[in-house]
Design a protein around this motif. Structure first.
Motif: not given
Lengths: 111, 111
Positions: B6, B8-9, B11-12, B17
């Motif tokens: 995922d 989103f996961q 870049i969490a 990042r």
DNA sequence: TATATTTGCAAGCAAATGCTTGCGTATTTA
DNA sequence: TAAATACGCAAGCATTTGCTTGCAAATATA
């Protein structure tokens, strides 16, 4: 002092992303949100709590119900970061372009 | 069949990042990335692996080094979701605007 | 006032996450 | 060919996450 939750972490969970999308359409109270999911009310309640802690959702009390409203300004942090990275990325390719063009020019000059 | 990570996961995590931002500027090999962090090389290697699994980074082997290149197209998924939510959100406020305007009109008509 | 409803809080637990250390493999260099 | 370098894999471990169940508080309804 309150520990500010990370927005990136908040949107990492698919359930939380769904909740955000739901309350972005219209404010909903916790039970109404919970009805759309297979997990328990408490699980949803916890997700909502996390979302409020990072400012993506605010709670408005109305009698015994608590309405969750979206506050999407906080997503700015995400788009800003993405744009930032993309900018560097574009620059990188531009540099490559320049380099290739330079090589091309050198060739011509040499010839 | 490969399990798609995922985005989103991915870049969490703040370290990931940072790694993305770094390789967006220019391709780097794993050790070069690791030098910028306080964690071990293996920890960075694992982060890179996660990033490759969701397509945000690709590895180009050059001798014994592995260069990490950014592939930011995958961030599209993130911006798309954000835009989606924002659109609903805007609509919600527009609906509120319309309502308030209606109330205003009614008042005038009544008067 | 007694009961039902909406909700938060706390404890407990399985799974995931992020890290480290140790070891093996591939490639370069002496 | 031998040593050094870059790297992945696997095991082990502490912490975090996401969930459930049980209980208490606040508000609405009978």
């Amino acid at each position: 002092m309150e520990v500010r939750r990370d927005v990136f972490q908040a949107i990492a969970d698919p359930t939380r992303r769904q909740i955000i999308a739901m309350v972005a359409r219209q404010p909903l109270h916790v039970n109404a949100i919970a009805e759309s999911f297979n997990v328990s009310r408490q699980a949803v309640s916890l997700h909502v709590k996390i979302l409020t802690e990072c400012g993506l959702v605010v709670i408005k009390k109305q009698g015994r119900e608590r309405y969750c409203e979206a506050r999407l300004e906080q997503l700015e942090e995400v788009t800003t970061w993405v744009d930032h990275c993309r900018q560097f990325w574009a620059t990188q390719f531009k540099a490559l372009d320049n380099y290739l063009q330079q090589v091309q020019t050198d060739k011509k000059t040499k010839r």
